[in-house]
Each structure stands twice: as C-alpha cells, then as structure tokens.
Design a protein around this motif. Structure first.
Motif, PDB file in Angstrom:
ATOM      1  N   TYR A  75      22.663 -52.589  -7.840  1.00  0.00           N
ATOM      2  CA  TYR A  75      22.002 -51.315  -7.533  1.00  0.00           C
ATOM      3  C   TYR A  75      21.394 -51.391  -6.130  1.00  0.00           C
ATOM      4  CZ  TYR A  75      21.740 -51.227 -12.705  1.00  0.00           C
ATOM      5  OH  TYR A  75      22.010 -51.290 -14.054  1.00  0.00           O
ATOM      6  N   LEU A  76      21.143 -50.208  -5.554  1.00  0.00           N
ATOM      7  CA  LEU A  76      20.310 -50.125  -4.357  1.00  0.00           C
ATOM      8  C   LEU A  76      19.413 -48.898  -4.449  1.00  0.00           C
ATOM      9  CD1 LEU A  76      21.195 -47.737  -2.117  1.00  0.00           C
ATOM     10  CD2 LEU A  76      23.114 -49.283  -1.750  1.00  0.00           C
ATOM     11  N   PHE A  77      18.295 -48.950  -3.727  1.00  0.00           N
ATOM     12  CA  PHE A  77      17.299 -47.869  -3.719  1.00  0.00           C
ATOM     13  C   PHE A  77      16.806 -47.692  -2.295  1.00  0.00           C
ATOM     14  CE2 PHE A  77      12.914 -46.416  -3.775  1.00  0.00           C
ATOM     15  CZ  PHE A  77      12.950 -45.331  -4.639  1.00  0.00           C
ATOM     16  N   LEU A  78      16.644 -46.424  -1.875  1.00  0.00           N
ATOM     17  CA  LEU A  78      16.175 -46.129  -0.522  1.00  0.00           C
ATOM     18  C   LEU A  78      15.273 -44.909  -0.548  1.00  0.00           C
ATOM     19  CD1 LEU A  78      16.204 -46.252   2.611  1.00  0.00           C
ATOM     20  CD2 LEU A  78      18.331 -44.935   2.536  1.00  0.00           C
ATOM     21  N   ALA A  79      14.081 -45.051   0.016  1.00  0.00           N
ATOM     22  CA  ALA A  79      13.148 -43.933   0.182  1.00  0.00           C
ATOM     23  C   ALA A  79      12.552 -44.034   1.581  1.00  0.00           C
ATOM     24  CB  ALA A  79      12.050 -43.971  -0.874  1.00  0.00           C
ATOM     25  N   PHE A  80      12.788 -43.015   2.399  1.00  0.00           N
ATOM     26  CA  PHE A  80      12.286 -43.032   3.775  1.00  0.00           C
ATOM     27  C   PHE A  80      10.765 -42.831   3.786  1.00  0.00           C
ATOM     28  CE2 PHE A  80      16.720 -41.714   4.316  1.00  0.00           C
ATOM     29  CZ  PHE A  80      17.129 -42.645   5.250  1.00  0.00           C
ATOM     30  N   GLY A  81      10.111 -43.515   4.728  1.00  0.00           N
ATOM     31  CA  GLY A  81       8.652 -43.455   4.805  1.00  0.00           C
ATOM     32  C   GLY A  81       8.128 -42.048   5.016  1.00  0.00           C
ATOM     33  N   VAL A  82       8.800 -41.240   5.838  1.00  0.00           N
ATOM     34  CA  VAL A  82       8.331 -39.885   6.101  1.00  0.00           C
ATOM     35  C   VAL A  82       8.395 -39.044   4.834  1.00  0.00           C
ATOM     36  CG1 VAL A  82      10.628 -39.158   6.844  1.00  0.00           C
ATOM     37  CG2 VAL A  82       8.624 -37.906   7.625  1.00  0.00           C
ATOM     38  N   ALA A  83       9.388 -39.272   3.971  1.00  0.00           N
ATOM     39  CA  ALA A  83       9.481 -38.533   2.715  1.00  0.00           C
ATOM     40  C   ALA A  83       8.370 -38.932   1.756  1.00  0.00           C
ATOM     41  CB  ALA A  83      10.842 -38.759   2.076  1.00  0.00           C
ATOM     42  N   ILE A  84       8.040 -40.221   1.752  1.00  0.00           N
ATOM     43  CA  ILE A  84       6.965 -40.697   0.867  1.00  0.00           C
ATOM     44  C   ILE A  84       5.631 -40.106   1.284  1.00  0.00           C
ATOM     45  CG2 ILE A  84       5.741 -42.749   0.077  1.00  0.00           C
ATOM     46  CD1 ILE A  84       8.356 -44.321   0.545  1.00  0.00           C
ATOM     47  N   ARG A  85       5.354 -40.087   2.583  1.00  0.00           N
ATOM     48  CA  ARG A  85       4.066 -39.568   3.059  1.00  0.00           C
ATOM     49  C   ARG A  85       3.935 -38.065   2.851  1.00  0.00           C
ATOM     50  NH1 ARG A  85       5.516 -43.256   7.124  1.00  0.00           N
ATOM     51  NH2 ARG A  85       6.329 -41.579   8.458  1.00  0.00           N
ATOM     52  N   GLY A  86       5.027 -37.340   2.941  1.00  0.00           N
ATOM     53  CA  GLY A  86       4.948 -35.890   2.819  1.00  0.00           C
ATOM     54  C   GLY A  86       4.938 -35.377   1.399  1.00  0.00           C
ATOM     55  N   PHE A  87       5.213 -36.241   0.418  1.00  0.00           N
ATOM     56  CA  PHE A  87       5.308 -35.773  -0.961  1.00  0.00           C
ATOM     57  C   PHE A  87       3.995 -35.199  -1.472  1.00  0.00           C
ATOM     58  CE2 PHE A  87       5.111 -36.741  -5.601  1.00  0.00           C
ATOM     59  CZ  PHE A  87       6.035 -35.801  -6.003  1.00  0.00           C
ATOM     60  N   ARG A  88       2.869 -35.654  -0.935  1.00  0.00           N
ATOM     61  CA  ARG A  88       1.567 -35.160  -1.404  1.00  0.00           C
ATOM     62  C   ARG A  88       1.409 -33.659  -1.166  1.00  0.00           C
ATOM     63  NH1 ARG A  88      -2.357 -38.444   2.563  1.00  0.00           N
ATOM     64  NH2 ARG A  88      -0.737 -40.014   2.147  1.00  0.00           N
ATOM     65  N   TYR A  89       2.166 -33.104  -0.235  1.00  0.00           N
ATOM     66  CA  TYR A  89       2.051 -31.684   0.088  1.00  0.00           C
ATOM     67  C   TYR A  89       3.121 -30.837  -0.601  1.00  0.00           C
ATOM     68  CZ  TYR A  89      -0.629 -33.880   3.823  1.00  0.00           C
ATOM     69  OH  TYR A  89      -1.518 -34.661   4.521  1.00  0.00           O
ATOM     70  N   MET A  90       3.971 -31.456  -1.399  1.00  0.00           N
ATOM     71  CA  MET A  90       5.049 -30.735  -2.065  1.00  0.00           C
ATOM     72  C   MET A  90       4.628 -30.272  -3.449  1.00  0.00           C
ATOM     73  SD  MET A  90       7.360 -30.926   0.229  1.00  0.00           S
ATOM     74  CE  MET A  90       6.238 -31.219   1.603  1.00  0.00           C
ATOM     75  N   MET A  91       5.399 -29.322  -4.009  1.00  0.00           N
ATOM     76  CA  MET A  91       5.214 -28.957  -5.406  1.00  0.00           C
ATOM     77  C   MET A  91       5.598 -30.147  -6.270  1.00  0.00           C
ATOM     78  SD  MET A  91       6.532 -24.993  -5.636  1.00  0.00           S
ATOM     79  CE  MET A  91       7.963 -25.164  -4.571  1.00  0.00           C
ATOM     80  N   LYS A  92       4.771 -30.481  -7.226  1.00  0.00           N
ATOM     81  CA  LYS A  92       4.950 -31.711  -7.995  1.00  0.00           C
ATOM     82  C   LYS A  92       5.976 -31.530  -9.112  1.00  0.00           C
ATOM     83  CE  LYS A  92       2.072 -33.911  -5.456  1.00  0.00           C
ATOM     84  NZ  LYS A  92       1.868 -32.866  -4.441  1.00  0.00           N
ATOM     85  N   VAL A  93       7.166 -31.157  -8.707  1.00  0.00           N
ATOM     86  CA  VAL A  93       8.308 -31.084  -9.611  1.00  0.00           C
ATOM     87  C   VAL A  93       9.439 -31.858  -8.945  1.00  0.00           C
ATOM     88  CG1 VAL A  93       9.976 -29.617 -10.791  1.00  0.00           C
ATOM     89  CG2 VAL A  93       7.617 -28.829 -10.499  1.00  0.00           C
ATOM     90  N   VAL A  94       9.938 -32.881  -9.617  1.00  0.00           N
ATOM     91  CA  VAL A  94      10.981 -33.746  -9.061  1.00  0.00           C
ATOM     92  C   VAL A  94      12.267 -33.531  -9.853  1.00  0.00           C
ATOM     93  CG1 VAL A  94      11.697 -36.110  -8.574  1.00  0.00           C
ATOM     94  CG2 VAL A  94       9.295 -35.440  -8.307  1.00  0.00           C
ATOM     95  N   GLY A  95      13.323 -33.182  -9.152  1.00  0.00           N
ATOM     96  CA  GLY A  95      14.643 -33.051  -9.773  1.00  0.00           C
ATOM     97  C   GLY A  95      15.470 -34.291  -9.531  1.00  0.00           C
ATOM     98  N   ILE A  96      16.181 -34.754 -10.548  1.00  0.00           N
ATOM     99  CA  ILE A  96      17.021 -35.945 -10.421  1.00  0.00           C
ATOM    100  C   ILE A  96      18.422 -35.623 -10.936  1.00  0.00           C
ATOM    101  CG2 ILE A  96      15.144 -37.615 -10.549  1.00  0.00           C
ATOM    102  CD1 ILE A  96      15.794 -38.015 -13.496  1.00  0.00           C
ATOM    103  N   ASP A  97      19.394 -36.210 -10.297  1.00  0.00           N
ATOM    104  CA  ASP A  97      20.781 -36.011 -10.723  1.00  0.00           C
ATOM    105  C   ASP A  97      21.642 -37.067 -10.044  1.00  0.00           C
ATOM    106  OD1 ASP A  97      22.898 -34.967 -12.062  1.00  0.00           O
ATOM    107  OD2 ASP A  97      23.074 -33.128 -10.877  1.00  0.00           O
TER     108      ASP A  97
END
Length: 445
Positions: A194-216
C-alpha cells in the motif's frame, strides 16, 4: 533458426535455368564462415515455414526475388540455401515502403516527444499516422501499439523503476512540501503493498472545510493493476478539496482499514464521525435489485427532505407501491445512512460521492501510468488548483464565496418588502404586502 550458406554443386547448377546461382562452389559453408549473406531480406515476406523448410519472397508478388532453404538432413538443426534469386525486378519504392528497420523501438523513440507534458497523447492509430508522415514508414497496428508503449516507458519510466524510486520520491515530496505525510506498506517479503499520500497544504486547510469526507476508489490499468483510493472534502465554494490519496491492491476490508487509519492520523480524531452512504449508489442498488425505476422521484424527494414529516410522507408512498424497497431502505441500509433529515451529524448538501467521482474522472487518462508518474500528475493538478483558487480568493470582496453569493444575492433582492411575523419560538410566517387594484393586501406566504 540458424541458416547456413549453401554453395551449389556443379550437378545442381546444371539444373538451374534462371542463371541465378552462377559462381557457387562445390561445398557447404557454415554460417560462421560466410563472407556475405543474401541481401534485401528485410524487404521480404515469409511464404512458407515449417520445421524443415523456409521460403521467403519479395513483398511485391510480381518480383522474382526469392530464397528457399531447407535442412541439410532431417535430423540436423542447420538449414542450407537451396535456391536464391538475388535480383529484384520491382520498384524500389515498393521495397522501402515496408520498412522492416522501423521497429517499435525506433518508432517509440521518434514519437516520444509527443507524450511529454500531456496525459494521453496519440493512440496506436495516431502513431501509425505519425510513422507515415514523418519517417515515411508503413507499420502495423501492433508495431504502433508497442511503439506507443515504448514511448511511455521513455517518458514516464517503467513500473519496475517506479517501485524502485518510490521511497526517494516520497522523501523529496516531504522535504519540498512541509507537513506532507507519506506512508509505504510492504509485505513480509518487502514487496510493495500500500501507499498513502496527503499534501501538507491540504492537511492545514481542512480545518476551514465542511466536515464531510467522501471516500471512493477507482481501478488502475497499469501493468500491476491496483486501486486508487481518494478522500476529499468540500470547500465553502462547493469545490472538491482532496485530502489524501492511496494505492492498494483492491477494495477490501484490510486495505480500507489501513487507508482510513492513516487518514485519521492526518485529520485528527474521527471517533465522533458518522458513516453515511452515497444516495446515488443506493438508488442504483434499488433499480438493479427491485427493477422499480419509476419510484426514483419519491426516493430522491425523501433523500433531500429537510423535515421528518415530509420524509415520512415520501416513505409512505414508497411502501405502498414497493414494500420490499421500503424494507430495504429502512433495515438493510438504514434511514440515517442516506436521508438528510435522519443523518445524526451535519451533512449539508452532500448526499452523494460526486465530489470523489469527479476526481476519478480527472485522472482517467493517467490510470495506466506507473505509480510515480501517476502521483506526478496528481501533484501537478493539485498545485494548479490551489494556486488558481488562491488567486480567486484574493480578489473576493464580498462576505461570501462566489458560488454562495450567486445564490443568496438574488434571494436577498427578492426578499425586499417582506416582513416576518413570529408565531412561536420556532415558527415564523413571512408577511408580504401585495398591491391589488390599488389596495395593499397582507398575504401570508
């Protein structure tokens, strides 16, 4: 197949009437000791081939050039040339059109620049057209397909190279993008899993997003297959906000558990999160299992209902017409998974995984790339998205985002002249004054 040159004996020479074997000596020569070989074999086509005989002739059927070889003895693995007509009587253009020297490697090297900086590039038929117009060669569809594949390897690397450089690639991503989180999981034999990648800018900006996460997930089409997993949120402008990416072997429980565990470490505590189902996929299941497409209007009304009273009315209609569908929605899926009014958290207007599907469609042309090349495409697109959105955000002077302004500004204009009349602590009536025949009439809306 090893071919030996045969120098014809005098007895055999006397049988030749075309005079094409003048000068042959009375002995056999092994191929290792031949000073020359038949010319223009590259312009020939095979007419007959089996374990004891090999016959080739010119690609022009009207030409006299031909070569016939057979085994020295049936038990031997060596062939001798029994007959060779070395003079062409066809046009030189006919012989050069086939271009046997235009192998897939040569074609791939020639067409490779057309795949630089693009995701798709020309297909096999496009490569055939390129070969006709540039090198002037006629190539088969198979050669064009292999040439295209070779060009991809030259530009994007091979899958094996991708696995080899993946740790270094992730190291540089973390170094150049502060806060970026990467993970690589291997099996007991140190093979990629497996591999996993989350960019730092996306992690920092999540606090300002609507707290609904879609996965697929979406299937990859490269040599080693796999599934690309995506987790995305939605920003205040209603746009996709990709949080994390993963590549796993398949969509199974172990893979999803590993991916969501990494996601939890990135975005924080998810213990109070509620699981919801994509209303569109639920609708597809209903149509496939119960063959009742005519009930979809009532179903979508129930999905989007804000009040439980309205929801109950739509469900009553569904249960009267299709009791099994109502039982499936209530017991198999659960109202809280797909209904907005029964969802225990804040789902806003997000009832489907369309925001994830749009990301999958964005990468449709890159799904057969090696993993590192695929991640390069993702990184490039995300960088462009965030920069474009930053520019738009810096120019905003209104209190709301552009998409919300376009909705609320007309409604605010329509509300001018209306007043509210409070009936109880939670209920209001909108008061509207209409001018009818010169008289102001109070209307409750």
């Amino acid at each position: 197949m090893e071919v030996c040159a045969y120098e014809k004996s005098s007895q055999e020479s006397s049988d030749d009437t075309d005079g094409s074997h003048d000068g042959f000596r009375d002995n056999y020569f092994d191929v290792d000791y031949c000073d020359s070989e038949p010319t223009d074999v590259g312009s020939s086509r095979q007419k007959k081939s089996n374990r004891s005989l090999w016959v080739i002739e010119c690609i022009d059927p009207n030409c006299s050039w031909r070569l016939r070889a057979s085994k020295i003895v049936p038990e031997s693995t060596k062939f001798v040339i029994r007959k060779y007509v070395g003079v062409h009587c066809c046009s030189l253009l006919n012989r050069n059109a086939n271009h046997r020297q235009a192998t897939y490697v040569v074609i791939g090297e020639q067409v490779a620049p057309q795949y630089v900086g693009v995701e798709k590039g020309p297909g096999p038929k496009g490569v055939q057209t390129f070969a006709r117009t540039k090198p002037g060669a006629q190539i088969s569809y198979y050669i064009a397909w292999r040439g295209r594949k070779h060009a991809h390897t030259l530009i994007r690397g091979s899958p094996e190279q991708s696995f080899h450089i993946l740790p270094s690639y992730f190291h540089m991503l973390e170094k150049l993008n502060p806060g970026t989180v990467t993970r690589i999981e291997v099996d007991g034999e140190s093979r990629f899993k497996y591999l996993f990648l989350a960019f730092g800018v996306a992690i920092r900006g999540f606090r300002y997003m609507m707290k609904v996460v879609g996965i697929d997930g979406t299937f990859l089409k490269g040599q080693y297959w796999g599934v690309l997993l995506v987790a995305t949120a939605q920003d205040g402008n209603g746009q996709c906000y990709p949080l994390a990416w993963g590549i796993v072997d398949s969509e199974n429980e172990d893979a999803w558990t590993w991916f969501l565990t990494q996601l939890k470490e990135v975005i924080g505590d998810m213990d109070e999160a509620h699981h919801g189902a994509c209303a569109w996929h639920v609708a597809q299941n209903i149509k496939n299992k119960f063959k009742c497409a005519d009930i979809m209007g009532s179903y979508w009304s129930a999905v989007n209902a804000y009040r439980c009273e309205d929801f109950a009315g739509y469900m009553t209609e569904i249960s009267h017409r299709y009791p099994r569908v109502a039982e499936y929605l209530e017991n198999k899926v659960g109202f809280e998974k797909w209904s907005r009014c029964h969802y225990p958290g804040l789902r806003y207007n997000i009832t489907t995984t369309n925001m994830v599907e749009s990301l999958n469609s964005m990468l449709v042309n890159a799904r057969d790339f090696p993993y590192v090349a695929l991640l390069d495409v993702i990184q490039e697109k995300m960088s462009k998205w965030w920069n474009d959105r930053r520019i738009i955000a810096m120019a905003i002077t209104a209190p709301l985002t552009p998409s919300r302004e376009s909705v609320f500004r007309p409604r605010f204009a329509q509300s001018n002249g209306r007043h509210t009349l409070q009936l109880n602590p939670v209920t209001y009536h909108i008061v509207h004054y209409c001018n009818i025949l010169g008289e102001e009439i109070l209307v409750f809306v």
